[in-house]
Design a protein around this motif. Sequence first.
Motif, PDB file in Angstrom:
ATOM      1  N   MET A 144       0.842  -1.172   0.000  1.00 17.10           N
ATOM      2  CA  MET A 144       0.000   0.000   0.000  1.00 17.10           C
ATOM      3  C   MET A 144       0.886   1.233   0.000  1.00 17.10           C
ATOM      4  O   MET A 144       1.527   1.536   0.998  1.00 17.10           O
ATOM      5  CB  MET A 144      -0.897  -0.004   1.242  1.00 17.10           C
ATOM      6  CG  MET A 144      -1.897  -1.126   1.256  1.00 17.10           C
ATOM      7  SD  MET A 144      -3.064  -1.230   2.651  1.00 17.10           S
ATOM      8  CE  MET A 144      -2.688   0.071   3.733  1.00 17.10           C
ATOM      9  N   VAL A 145       0.912   1.895  -1.125  1.00 16.06           N
ATOM     10  CA  VAL A 145       1.727   3.100  -1.251  1.00 16.06           C
ATOM     11  C   VAL A 145       0.940   4.189  -1.975  1.00 16.06           C
ATOM     12  O   VAL A 145      -0.007   3.909  -2.707  1.00 16.06           O
ATOM     13  CB  VAL A 145       3.052   2.818  -2.013  1.00 16.06           C
ATOM     14  CG1 VAL A 145       3.931   1.854  -1.236  1.00 16.06           C
ATOM     15  CG2 VAL A 145       2.788   2.287  -3.402  1.00 16.06           C
ATOM     16  N   VAL A 146       1.328   5.410  -1.778  1.00 15.35           N
ATOM     17  CA  VAL A 146       0.728   6.542  -2.472  1.00 15.35           C
ATOM     18  C   VAL A 146       0.927   6.344  -3.969  1.00 15.35           C
ATOM     19  O   VAL A 146       1.948   5.837  -4.420  1.00 15.35           O
ATOM     20  CB  VAL A 146       1.388   7.860  -2.001  1.00 15.35           C
ATOM     21  CG1 VAL A 146       0.919   9.035  -2.841  1.00 15.35           C
ATOM     22  CG2 VAL A 146       1.095   8.092  -0.536  1.00 15.35           C
ATOM     23  N   ASP A 147      -0.075   6.709  -4.745  1.00 16.77           N
ATOM     24  CA  ASP A 147      -0.061   6.598  -6.212  1.00 16.77           C
ATOM     25  C   ASP A 147      -0.053   5.155  -6.698  1.00 16.77           C
ATOM     26  O   ASP A 147       0.402   4.872  -7.797  1.00 16.77           O
ATOM     27  CB  ASP A 147       1.113   7.368  -6.822  1.00 16.77           C
ATOM     28  CG  ASP A 147       1.023   8.865  -6.554  1.00 16.77           C
ATOM     29  OD1 ASP A 147      -0.108   9.380  -6.434  1.00 16.77           O
ATOM     30  OD2 ASP A 147       2.073   9.504  -6.449  1.00 16.77           O
ATOM     31  N   ASP A 175      -1.420   1.788  -8.365  1.00 19.67           N
ATOM     32  CA  ASP A 175      -2.345   1.508  -9.465  1.00 19.67           C
ATOM     33  C   ASP A 175      -3.399   0.480  -9.081  1.00 19.67           C
ATOM     34  O   ASP A 175      -4.316   0.213  -9.854  1.00 19.67           O
ATOM     35  CB  ASP A 175      -1.566   0.993 -10.687  1.00 19.67           C
ATOM     36  CG  ASP A 175      -0.704   2.071 -11.331  1.00 19.67           C
ATOM     37  OD1 ASP A 175      -1.060   3.263 -11.198  1.00 19.67           O
ATOM     38  OD2 ASP A 175       0.307   1.721 -11.953  1.00 19.67           O
ATOM     39  N   ASN A 176      -3.276  -0.104  -7.899  1.00 17.72           N
ATOM     40  CA  ASN A 176      -4.230  -1.106  -7.444  1.00 17.72           C
ATOM     41  C   ASN A 176      -5.573  -0.448  -7.163  1.00 17.72           C
ATOM     42  O   ASN A 176      -5.646   0.538  -6.432  1.00 17.72           O
ATOM     43  CB  ASN A 176      -3.689  -1.782  -6.176  1.00 17.72           C
ATOM     44  CG  ASN A 176      -4.532  -2.948  -5.728  1.00 17.72           C
ATOM     45  OD1 ASN A 176      -5.755  -2.887  -5.708  1.00 17.72           O
ATOM     46  ND2 ASN A 176      -3.861  -4.018  -5.352  1.00 17.72           N
ATOM     47  N   THR A 177      -6.646  -0.984  -7.725  1.00 19.55           N
ATOM     48  CA  THR A 177      -7.979  -0.379  -7.550  1.00 19.55           C
ATOM     49  C   THR A 177      -8.476  -0.452  -6.115  1.00 19.55           C
ATOM     50  O   THR A 177      -9.403   0.263  -5.750  1.00 19.55           O
ATOM     51  CB  THR A 177      -9.014  -1.051  -8.467  1.00 19.55           C
ATOM     52  OG1 THR A 177      -9.066  -2.445  -8.155  1.00 19.55           O
ATOM     53  CG2 THR A 177      -8.666  -0.866  -9.922  1.00 19.55           C
ATOM     54  N   TYR A 178      -7.879  -1.316  -5.294  1.00 22.09           N
ATOM     55  CA  TYR A 178      -8.298  -1.454  -3.905  1.00 22.09           C
ATOM     56  C   TYR A 178      -7.516  -0.549  -2.953  1.00 22.09           C
ATOM     57  O   TYR A 178      -7.767  -0.536  -1.753  1.00 22.09           O
ATOM     58  CB  TYR A 178      -8.170  -2.908  -3.445  1.00 22.09           C
ATOM     59  CG  TYR A 178      -9.098  -3.825  -4.209  1.00 22.09           C
ATOM     60  CD1 TYR A 178     -10.463  -3.808  -3.966  1.00 22.09           C
ATOM     61  CD2 TYR A 178      -8.602  -4.679  -5.186  1.00 22.09           C
ATOM     62  CE1 TYR A 178     -11.322  -4.631  -4.673  1.00 22.09           C
ATOM     63  CE2 TYR A 178      -9.455  -5.507  -5.902  1.00 22.09           C
ATOM     64  CZ  TYR A 178     -10.811  -5.477  -5.636  1.00 22.09           C
ATOM     65  OH  TYR A 178     -11.665  -6.282  -6.336  1.00 22.09           O
ATOM     66  N   VAL A 179      -6.569   0.204  -3.465  1.00 14.47           N
ATOM     67  CA  VAL A 179      -5.768   1.101  -2.643  1.00 14.47           C
ATOM     68  C   VAL A 179      -6.208   2.532  -2.934  1.00 14.47           C
ATOM     69  O   VAL A 179      -6.213   2.966  -4.080  1.00 14.47           O
ATOM     70  CB  VAL A 179      -4.252   0.938  -2.926  1.00 14.47           C
ATOM     71  CG1 VAL A 179      -3.450   1.974  -2.144  1.00 14.47           C
ATOM     72  CG2 VAL A 179      -3.801  -0.468  -2.585  1.00 14.47           C
TER      73      VAL A 179
END
Length: 122
Positions: free
Chosen positions: A1-4, A6-10
């Motif tokens: 989990m990072v800023v920006d 591309d994962n739709t769940y983040v």
Amino acid sequence: MVVDSDNTYVKTYAATESGKISAKLGVSDTAQYYARTMNVSGLNKTGYTVSYMVRAYAKTGDGNIVYSDAYSYSIHDVASALYDNDLMSTASGHNAIYTKILTKVNPDYKEVDYNWSNTIAK
């Protein structure tokens, strides 16, 4: 989990001035602390029991991003801890957790009286 990501769940949510709190939640004398709330009204049993992950981040003065550890929680587990340990600051909040979350997940959830003695200054 990072800023920006591309994962739709983040999802990334920037801090807002309305989220700034006056409490000092760490050891820094210069840090600014923020809180974020979620509106969970209208969720069903699945929404209350699914595991959510949260991870705080801060952007430093030089533009680097520093992340906290990731934490997992369910809304039901948080509500249960608040209710069972009588941690709500008002009786209406205490009762709302019971009727709007806990009994939606488990209709047989044991009702607990609100501890009014917690509201009296000693």
